[in-house]
Design a protein around this motif. Structure first.
Motif, PDB file in Angstrom:
ATOM      1  N   LYS A  50       0.858  -1.175   0.000  1.00 11.01           N
ATOM      2  CA  LYS A  50       0.000   0.000   0.000  1.00 11.01           C
ATOM      3  C   LYS A  50       0.900   1.233   0.000  1.00 11.01           C
ATOM      4  N   SER A  51       0.513   2.242  -0.762  1.00 10.51           N
ATOM      5  CA  SER A  51       1.347   3.440  -0.795  1.00 10.51           C
ATOM      6  C   SER A  51       1.159   4.248   0.480  1.00 10.51           C
ATOM      7  N   ALA A  52       2.271   4.788   0.972  1.00 12.39           N
ATOM      8  CA  ALA A  52       2.201   5.645   2.153  1.00 12.39           C
ATOM      9  C   ALA A  52       1.807   7.059   1.765  1.00 12.39           C
ATOM     10  N   MET A  53       1.677   7.321   0.466  1.00 10.67           N
ATOM     11  CA  MET A  53       1.451   8.692  -0.006  1.00 10.67           C
ATOM     12  C   MET A  53      -0.027   8.998  -0.220  1.00 10.67           C
ATOM     13  N   ILE A  54      -0.893   7.978  -0.006  1.00  9.99           N
ATOM     14  CA  ILE A  54      -2.321   8.198  -0.256  1.00  9.99           C
ATOM     15  C   ILE A  54      -2.836   9.365   0.601  1.00  9.99           C
ATOM     16  N   ASP A  55      -3.604  10.217  -0.063  1.00 13.72           N
ATOM     17  CA  ASP A  55      -4.215  11.401   0.571  1.00 13.72           C
ATOM     18  C   ASP A  55      -3.204  12.463   0.975  1.00 13.72           C
ATOM     19  N   LYS A  56      -1.983  12.307   0.528  1.00  9.33           N
ATOM     20  CA  LYS A  56      -1.012  13.374   0.763  1.00  9.33           C
ATOM     21  C   LYS A  56      -0.879  14.182  -0.520  1.00  9.33           C
ATOM     22  N   PRO A  57      -0.576  15.470  -0.395  1.00  9.01           N
ATOM     23  CA  PRO A  57      -0.361  16.258  -1.608  1.00  9.01           C
ATOM     24  C   PRO A  57       0.869  15.747  -2.352  1.00  9.01           C
ATOM     25  N   ALA A  58       0.831  15.827  -3.670  1.00  7.43           N
ATOM     26  CA  ALA A  58       1.977  15.389  -4.455  1.00  7.43           C
ATOM     27  C   ALA A  58       3.212  16.181  -4.037  1.00  7.43           C
ATOM     28  N   PRO A  59       4.365  15.543  -4.046  1.00  7.60           N
ATOM     29  CA  PRO A  59       5.591  16.253  -3.642  1.00  7.60           C
ATOM     30  C   PRO A  59       5.989  17.308  -4.671  1.00  7.60           C
ATOM     31  N   ALA A  60       6.822  18.229  -4.236  1.00  6.34           N
ATOM     32  CA  ALA A  60       7.299  19.277  -5.152  1.00  6.34           C
ATOM     33  C   ALA A  60       8.343  18.685  -6.090  1.00  6.34           C
ATOM     34  N   PHE A  61       8.249  19.008  -7.366  1.00 10.11           N
ATOM     35  CA  PHE A  61       9.255  18.545  -8.322  1.00 10.11           C
ATOM     36  C   PHE A  61       9.131  19.358  -9.606  1.00 10.11           C
ATOM     37  N   THR A  62      10.180  19.419 -10.349  1.00 10.72           N
ATOM     38  CA  THR A  62      10.169  20.026 -11.675  1.00 10.72           C
ATOM     39  C   THR A  62      11.023  19.144 -12.573  1.00 10.72           C
ATOM     40  N   LEU A  63      10.406  18.567 -13.590  1.00 17.25           N
ATOM     41  CA  LEU A  63      11.137  17.649 -14.456  1.00 17.25           C
ATOM     42  C   LEU A  63      11.170  18.208 -15.872  1.00 17.25           C
ATOM     43  N   PRO A  64      12.344  18.122 -16.519  1.00 18.04           N
ATOM     44  CA  PRO A  64      12.479  18.660 -17.873  1.00 18.04           C
ATOM     45  C   PRO A  64      11.757  17.777 -18.891  1.00 18.04           C
ATOM     46  N   PRO A  65      11.379  18.355 -20.031  1.00 17.60           N
ATOM     47  CA  PRO A  65      10.715  17.571 -21.075  1.00 17.60           C
ATOM     48  C   PRO A  65      11.714  16.665 -21.785  1.00 17.60           C
ATOM     49  N   ILE A  66      11.182  15.660 -22.492  1.00 13.01           N
ATOM     50  CA  ILE A  66      12.068  14.864 -23.359  1.00 13.01           C
ATOM     51  C   ILE A  66      11.625  14.931 -24.818  1.00 13.01           C
ATOM     52  N   LEU A  67      10.371  15.314 -25.043  1.00 20.67           N
ATOM     53  CA  LEU A  67       9.882  15.441 -26.419  1.00 20.67           C
ATOM     54  C   LEU A  67       9.679  16.921 -26.728  1.00 20.67           C
ATOM     55  N   GLU A  68       9.954  17.279 -27.979  1.00 19.49           N
ATOM     56  CA  GLU A  68       9.838  18.695 -28.346  1.00 19.49           C
ATOM     57  C   GLU A  68       8.393  19.167 -28.271  1.00 19.49           C
ATOM     58  N   ASP A  69       7.451  18.270 -28.660  1.00 19.33           N
ATOM     59  CA  ASP A  69       6.060  18.705 -28.742  1.00 19.33           C
ATOM     60  C   ASP A  69       5.295  18.523 -27.436  1.00 19.33           C
TER      61      ASP A  69
END
Lengths: 194, 660, 152
Positions: A50-69
């Protein structure tokens, strides 16, 4: 185990006979309980987590794109509407298995975001080029840190997030049409209706 | 054809087991001697039939008969002959057949050597043993039949998991099963005694050798498994509190308790119910171990292939065997009356304390192993129970146990003189304090665990030897008297001394090996060196080495101290193309006091290789001590009074010696 | 079932490499921090393998977690903070030493309670028995002799 330590001679304490009998019945009762646990355990997948993250806000992150479009993915992109976030990798065999299911889901209008987990951008591009791209946004999680923040333990894993950007559900393993029907779609509908 | 013969023999064995389970019991209940006499014959025939089946399977493996599914899945024509043979029990079906073989071997041993058993007791014991046989033979035939054919016959097999192709592992299961299954004897005797409603000193004397034999085998089996994990898995450790390890450790703990409580029954005619309970529990824990390993309810690194149907079958067997025997116990045991009584300070009190602590220790391992499953199925949290739990709960229980172990043998039965015993332990006190001080000085006061553990080991060793010295009046009587006493010490007493001393050696090994291990993990190029624990490890070169069913890269590493090379070792990596697996072969240089443990890792792009080096001080003592314990058990077993089946005529004299 | 498949595949990948856990490039220069990292690693479960700590495991995720532990320590986290960080993401499952809470009371206190009850039963039983009788050696000897006669 210890209560049974007494194979005591009841001879000198006849009043205690009943308690003594109960003491001897204790192992039988304990064993019956154990059998119950085992019987339940047999139908149980010991690896399901079972995930421990249920009902928690998504964590902060910024991920770069891999596709141009397709844009990358960041915490700020989550929220506003219920979405699916799918962690995948080109090197992961079950990800190939679940890909058609995911593509079908995206085609039905559900917003699906992807996170390429510890993947080389060119490999991920080839993977999506070969199999098609179901993702509206794709972020590259090169060091796997965002995955750890989501509590991911292996790809593929799929999360449902609500309109507040909260994690409401996690499915570990390859999605199938039946999983979609029984687990994913009802939850998405319920969240959209809110 | 031979496979069919084996299959047929297995079916025959099941039928014989059914006869063995029913007729002798009926005979014993009705008092019919001819029916009782069926038991020994059936036990011998059952063993013969299972032996034929086992031989047929071995034959199929050795001749690479790929028309058998089991051989296809677990063997390969290129495999070395020894691993073709040991591959027989390297898989679920074959290992169950080995289980059955050993089970019937014990039954046959009772039939052959149990001539001095009262006929009714012997009939009941063999009948109960037959019931266990029925359960396991049915399990093999209906869910795990190794004789199933496959069509079309594949050209070659799929091979055995490479990490199982190892001599240590090859002989680990036979000993483990000799232990596990050996406890079935104590179980059968306990159930027979409950049916008869009679437990006496003679009963305990019949049970003890079987328990001792099983205990020795299990100790050796666990020891081999731990040694295998140490040198094969390449992580430098020897015990991980893995569920499968725990599954073998639980019966060991309760079997050890049983071994000691049976002495109390024999000498003092008390603790009977508890001893029966332990006999039932010990074999139940063996069965439980089988269930845990093969049902898939627990996840473990060593678990066999998972099959819920098999799990359900074994669970049903557990319900019948354990549930049945515990119910019988609940009904019949309260009626057992003890005649002995004892003072708080006495040999039997020390043994009760020993039992209490060992039972609690077994419970601790039981809880730790099963708690994650328990919480999981009742819908609770997922938790992990690892070594930190056992360090916090199990280890503290061992401390009072070891403290008692040194004093216990010095206490007399019934009522002992504590002050006198403590006085006789002066030397042990002195040794304990001296070792503690020396260790604190050696560690400059930075460590507590190592001085404490070594002081405990010293206490146990010196206390045990002091008891023996006392027994032969060493330094207290003229030499002639000492020699005379030495010659006449019962083997059981010598065995106890040796076994207890062995545990002291193991404790010393565990303490130092876990506290003072040093490691170095570095990337080095050929010609480079790593320094560790005062030694220099020079990486000379890597050579390719072809193998029969693998290809290997073998490194040459020289180990030197002060410029003097004293060892050259060859750690290697083997690649098995068939399984697409790479394994590491650890190189270990041992001098009996410490191991130099060298693991070759991955090659790096810059031409270097990752090396993982361990300096493991005193780690050989962990197994060395266990082997000494087994030798002690064997010495005790060779005691005339205990020798399986030997008439106990000379017991009076030996008894007098013990009491003296 | 599919989860099991994933894990099987992950395990397969993990098994492809030799059983090497900590790699040289992961290690911290500061020996004190490195020692703390190793100690912490032994208390954290490798999630994709079964019953292995991340210190012992060569799985990819275990590697990432080891690096993460070292980063947190370098950033100044206490040991408890590092454990809490991972516990927040992976739950109690990641801890090899389960936290003491009502759900684990039986696990943690069961042995001590059982020992206490066992001791109580033994003591109570001893109290209940009559005072040890005078030396019975001769009678017992007779009994032993009787049994021996049986044996023959």
């Amino acid at each position: 185990m210890s209560p049974e330590t007494s194979p005591a001679p009841a001879a000198t304490q006849p009043t205690n006979g009943m308690g003594r009998r109960l003491l001897f019945l204790l192992p039988v009762a304990a064993f019956a309980a154990l059998v119950g646990v085992f019987a339940l355990g047999l139908g149980h997948d010991p690896t399901a987590l079972k995930s421990a993250m249920i009902d928690k806000p998504a964590p902060a992150f910024t991920l770069p794109p891999i596709l141009e479009d397709r844009p990358g993915l960041a915490r700020a992109d989550l929220g506003g509407k219920p979405v699916l976030v799918n962690f995948f990798a080109s090197w992961c065999a079950p990800c190939r298995v679940e890909h058609p299911t995911l593509t079908g889901l995206a085609a039905s209008g559900v917003p699906v975001y992807g996170v390429a987990y510890k993947d080389k951008p060119q490999d991920a591009r080839r993977f999506l080029g070969d199999l098609g791209n179901p993702y509206q946004r794709i972020g590259l999680d090169l060091d796997g840190r965002t995955a750890i923040d989501f509590g991911v333990y292996g790809v593929p894993e799929t999360f449902i997030l609500d309109r507040d950007g909260r994690i409401r559900y996690r499915y570990a393993g390859a999605l199938t049409d039946s999983v979609l029907k029984t687990e994913i779609l009802p939850r998405l509908e319920a969240l959209s209706a809110q | 054809m031979i496979a069919e013969l084996g299959h047929f023999a297995l079916i025959l064995a099941l039928l014989i087991a059914i006869v063995q389970a029913i007729l002798p019991m009926a005979g014993a209940q009705l008092g019919r001697r001819p029916l009782m006499d069926v038991a020994p014959m059936a036990a011998l025939l059952q063993f013969g039939a299972v032996a034929i089946a086992f031989g047929a399977l071995v034959h199929a493996y050795v001749t690479s008969d790929f028309s058998l599914k089991n051989v296809v899945e677990n063997s390969h024509s290129l495999k070395p002959l020894i691993y073709k043979v040991t591959g027989v029990w390297g898989n679920h079906e074959g290992s169950m057949l080995l289980w059955a073989l050993i089970l019937t071997l014990y039954g046959a041993a009772v039939a052959a050597f149990g001539r001095n058993l009262p006929p009714a007791l012997k009939a009941r014991v063999l009948s109960v043993h037959g019931m266990i046989g029925v359960g396991f033979l049915a399990f093999i035939l209906f869910t795990s039949n190794p004789f199933l054919r496959v069509l079309p016959v594949p050209p070659d097999g799929q091979g055995l998991n490479p990490i199982l192709q190892d001599p240590g592992l090859a002989f680990h299961p036979p000993f483990l099963y000799l232990g596990y299954v050996g406890f079935s004897m104590a179980f059968s005797f306990a159930v027979a005694a409950l049916i008869e409603g009679r437990v006496d000193a003679a009963w305990a004397r019949w049970v003890r050798p079987w328990t001792l034999l099983a205990w020795c085998a299990l100790t050796l089996g666990i020891c081999l498994g731990s040694w295998w994990a140490y040198y094969e898995l390449g992580w430098g450790g020897w015990w991980a509190w893995d569920p499968v390890e725990n599954a073998s450790f639980m019966p060991w703990l309760s079997g050890t308790a049983l071994l000691h409580s049976a002495i109390v029954v024999e000498k003092r005619d008390t603790l009977k119910g508890w001893t029966l309970f332990l006999a039932i529990v010990t074999f139940s824990l063996s069965l439980l171990g089988t269930f845990l390993v093969r049902s898939g309810v627990l996840s473990s690194v060593h678990a066999f292939a998972v099959d819920p149907a098999r799990g359900a079958f074994i669970l049903a067997l557990l319900v019948i065997a354990i549930g049945g025997s515990l119910t019988l116990f609940a009904v019949r045991a309260p009626a057992l009356r003890a005649t002995g009584s004892f003072a708080p300070i006495s040999r039997e009190s020390a043994l009760v304390l020993n039992n209490l602590l060992l039972a609690t220790a077994a419970l601790t391992v039981f809880l730790g192993t099963l708690y994650p499953l328990f919480l999981d199925v009742i819908g609770g949290d997922k938790v992990s129970v690892g070594s930190p739990y056992y360090n916090a709960t199990f280890v503290p229980l061992m401390v009072p146990l070891i403290v008692t172990m040194a004093a216990g043998p010095l206490l007399t039965w019934k009522r002992a003189d504590l002050a006198g015993v403590l006085a006789r332990l002066r030397l042990a006190f002195g040794a304990t304090v001296a070792v503690a001080i020396a260790m604190v000085a050696l560690t400059k006061g930075h460590e507590a665990v190592a001085p404490f553990g070594m002081a405990l080991a010293a206490w146990l060793l010196v206390g045990t030897l002091a008891e023996f010295a006392e027994r032969i009046r060493l330094f207290r009587a003229p030499w002639s008297v000492v020699m005379n006493r030495l010659v006449h010490v019962p083997r059981a007493a010598i065995g106890m001394t040796v076994a207890h001393a062995g545990l002291a050696v193991t404790i010393a090994g565990i303490t130092i090996a876990s506290g003072w291990q040093q490691e170095a993990i570095q990337t080095v190029k050929p010609g480079g060196s790593i320094a560790l624990a005062g030694d220099t490890y020079r990486f000379e070169r890597v050579d390719p080495v072809p193998g029969p069913n693998y290809s290997a890269e073998e490194a040459t590493v020289t180990i030197s101290h002060d410029g003097q090379v004293f060892a050259t070792v060859h750690p290697s990596r083997k690649t098995y193309p068939l399984q697409r697996m790479t394994t590491t072969d650890v190189a270990i240089h041992t001098d009996g006091l410490s191991d130099k443990y060298v693991v070759l890792g991955d090659p790096q792009p810059d031409g270097g290789w990752i090396f993982r080096l361990y300096y493991n001080p005193l780690v050989p003592w962990v197994w060395f001590g266990a082997v000494i314990m087994v030798v002690g058990g064997g010495l005790s077993l060779s005691d005339r009074r205990l020798r399986i089946g030997a008439p106990v005529r000379r017991v009076r004299r030996a008894e007098a010696e013990l009491v003296a | 079932m599919t989860t099991r498949l994933t894990l099987a595949l992950l395990l397969l990948l993990a098994a492809a490499g030799p059983a090497l856990a900590v790699n040289p490039d992961e290690r911290l220069a500061d020996p004190v921090l490195e020692a703390r990292a190793r100690a912490l690693s032994k208390e954290l479960r490798c999630l994709v393998c079964q019953n292995e700590s991340i210190d012992d495991s060569n799985a990819d995720l275990a590697h990432d977690l080891r690096v993460l532990v070292r980063e947190r320590l370098t950033a100044g986290d206490t040991n408890a903070q590092v454990l809490a960080y991972l516990q927040a993401r992976y739950g109690n499952f990641v801890l090899l030493k389960p936290p003491v809470d009502p759900a684990t009371w039986v696990l943690w206190f069961g042995p001590a309670v059982a020992l206490a009850i066992g001791a109580a039963v033994v003591i109570q039983r001893r109290r209940a028995q009559p005072a040890p009788p005078a030396p019975l050696t001769s009678e017992e000897r007779a009994r032993v002799d009787l049994l021996l006669a049986d044996d023959k």
